[in-house]
Scaffold this motif. Structure first.
Motif, short mmCIF file in Angstrom:
data_model
loop_
_atom_site.label_atom_id
_atom_site.label_comp_id
_atom_site.label_asym_id
_atom_site.label_seq_id
_atom_site.Cartn_x
_atom_site.Cartn_y
_atom_site.Cartn_z
N ALA A 179 -7.27 2.63 -7.75
CA ALA A 179 -8.01 1.40 -7.46
C ALA A 179 -7.19 0.46 -6.59
N LEU A 180 -5.89 0.35 -6.89
CA LEU A 180 -5.00 -0.51 -6.11
C LEU A 180 -4.88 -0.02 -4.67
N LEU A 181 -4.81 1.29 -4.49
CA LEU A 181 -4.73 1.85 -3.13
C LEU A 181 -6.02 1.57 -2.36
N SER A 182 -7.13 1.66 -3.05
CA SER A 182 -8.41 1.39 -2.41
C SER A 182 -8.49 -0.06 -1.94
N ILE A 183 -8.04 -0.99 -2.80
CA ILE A 183 -8.09 -2.41 -2.47
C ILE A 183 -7.10 -2.76 -1.37
N THR A 184 -5.84 -2.32 -1.52
CA THR A 184 -4.82 -2.64 -0.51
C THR A 184 -5.12 -1.98 0.83
N PHE A 210 -8.13 -1.33 1.98
CA PHE A 210 -9.22 -2.11 2.60
C PHE A 210 -8.69 -3.40 3.21
N LEU A 211 -7.77 -4.06 2.52
CA LEU A 211 -7.20 -5.31 3.03
C LEU A 211 -6.44 -5.09 4.33
N ILE A 212 -5.71 -3.96 4.41
CA ILE A 212 -4.99 -3.63 5.65
C ILE A 212 -5.99 -3.47 6.79
N TRP A 213 -7.07 -2.72 6.52
CA TRP A 213 -8.10 -2.50 7.55
C TRP A 213 -8.75 -3.81 7.94
N TRP A 214 -9.04 -4.67 6.98
CA TRP A 214 -9.72 -5.94 7.24
C TRP A 214 -8.85 -6.86 8.10
N ARG A 215 -7.57 -6.93 7.74
CA ARG A 215 -6.66 -7.79 8.52
C ARG A 215 -6.50 -7.27 9.93
N ARG A 216 -6.39 -5.94 10.08
CA ARG A 216 -6.24 -5.37 11.42
C ARG A 216 -7.50 -5.60 12.25
N THR A 217 -8.66 -5.44 11.63
CA THR A 217 -9.93 -5.67 12.33
C THR A 217 -10.06 -7.13 12.74
N HIS A 230 0.84 -1.21 0.00
CA HIS A 230 0.00 0.00 0.00
C HIS A 230 0.87 1.25 0.00
N GLN A 231 1.89 1.27 0.84
CA GLN A 231 2.79 2.42 0.92
C GLN A 231 3.61 2.59 -0.36
N LEU A 232 4.07 1.48 -0.90
CA LEU A 232 4.90 1.54 -2.11
C LEU A 232 4.12 2.14 -3.27
N ILE A 233 2.89 1.67 -3.46
CA ILE A 233 2.05 2.21 -4.54
C ILE A 233 1.78 3.69 -4.30
N ALA A 234 1.48 4.01 -3.03
CA ALA A 234 1.15 5.40 -2.68
C ALA A 234 2.32 6.34 -2.99
N VAL A 235 3.53 5.92 -2.69
CA VAL A 235 4.70 6.79 -2.91
C VAL A 235 4.94 7.00 -4.39
#
Length: 359
Positions: free
Chosen positions: A333-338, A340-347, A181-186
């Motif tokens: 789109a990739l940032l949105s998906i990644t 969400f996955l980070i939030w889902w795993r943390r939850t 997520h961070q790599l794509i964002a940068v």
């Protein structure tokens, strides 16, 4: 500002705008090729000589075919193997409530085909991207989500600012799957920041009082008169005064005393400006130039709005710009998906911890 609070804002902003970012990213990436896709759908032109017919001929041909039509405007092709497009309102089509696009042969001025203006998947997608097909409600939602998207980017920069340089200098420690997520964002930071800022600026009108004012207006179909002057003669006069001006779109006068607007561009304009609408020349009812509105003559605020729009839509440059916009456009789109996955795993992890602590 505490990191926990910034992270909370970033997470909420990402979750709230996640679907919006995903849909806008995918639709926007496709719309980069709007004109290219539309060109493929145009009727084929079989060349019939080298001489291009005149605008006067095109107008007369349309008027002959649709004598009761209101002729709005025409788009002149950039190549001789592409048809001329006229947009008309005629009682025989949708009772004159919707525009009909009429395609003419560029050399013979004969009608090749017609289609509903705005028909087809690409036009549907364009309307979806601009309003979700929800009218004013959709336009407001676009403005709101564009603002939230901007907030998510700014908070993301604050949170991960220390890792930006590490990513750019290819520090091995940050190149992990968990940091996708961070790599794509940068790598897409500047592009997505530009898209968020320009998108919000384009939709800022939804936060103004005038947006909520309702108007009762019923369009009245008016039969267009014959051209009160020879457009081609008038255009030759324009070319003498402005030899580097090329007309692309013509809005015809709706009465014998009305004005005709000729849109196009001059070769001296900066590359970022539209080839269709950068400059406009107004003609009076006799075909004499009434006034001009060239891109360098308008005020700075209007000029910025035009550049802002061009930047957002990528309507400048060639194939390289379009491909770059397409690739970077998908990163939203990739940032949105990644994200969400980070939030889902943390939850999911927090739920497990809660279950274990209770047991």
């Amino acid at each position: 500002m505490k990191k926990g609070f910034v992270f909370y804002i970033h997470s909420v902003a990402g979750l709230v705008s996640g679907i919006f970012i995903l849909l806008m990213s995918l639709s926007g990436a496709v719309l980069i090729f709007h004109d290219d896709i539309d060109l493929v759908q145009l009727p084929a032109v079989i060349e019939a000589g080298n001489k291009i017919a005149s605008v006067d001929d095109y107008y007369s041909s349309v008027q002959k075919q649709y004598p009761d039509a209101q002729i709005s405007n025409c788009i002149l092709p950039s190549a001789s193997d592409k048809p001329v497009s006229f947009f008309i309102y005629d009682s025989s089509y949708k009772n004159g409530t919707k525009a009909l696009e009429v395609f003419l042969h560029p050399q013979t001025a004969t009608v090749l085909n017609t289609r509903s203006a705005g028909a087809g998947f690409i036009s549907w997608l364009s309307k979806f991207h601009n309003s979700f097909h929800l009218g004013k409600t959709g336009e407001w939602l676009l403005g709101f989500f564009a603002l939230i998207f901007l907030v998510s980017i700014v908070t993301g920069i604050i949170l991960f600012r220390k890792n930006i340089l590490a990513v750019l200098i290819f520090r091995k420690s940050v190149y992990k799957r968990s940091n996708l997520h961070q790599l794509i964002a940068v790598y897409a930071l500047l592009f997505n920041l530009m898209i968020a800022v320009t998108g919000f600026w384009m939709q800022r009108y939804v936060f103004k009082k005038e947006f909520y004012t309702s108007y009762d207006y019923t369009a009245v179909l008016k039969v267009s008169p014959a051209l009160p002057f020879s457009f081609d003669s008038a255009y030759n006069e324009i070319k003498e005064q402005q030899p580097d001006f090329t007309a692309r779109v013509i809005y015809f006068a709706q009465s014998n005393k009305g004005k005709t607007a000729v849109y196009g561009s001059r070769s001296r304009n900066a590359y970022i400006h539209s080839k269709k609408f950068a400059d406009v020349i107004f003609l009076d009812s006799t075909g004499v130039v009434l006034k001009t509105r060239f891109i360098n003559e308008i005020d700075v605020a209007d000029r910025y709005d035009i550049i802002n729009s061009q930047l957002h839509m990528g309507k400048f440059g060639g194939a390289g710009i379009k491909i770059s916009y397409f690739v970077f456009g998908l990163t939203g789109a990739l940032l949105s998906i990644t994200g969400f996955l980070i939030w889902w795993r943390r939850t999911k992890g927090n739920r497990r911890k809660g279950v274990l602590s209770k047991s």
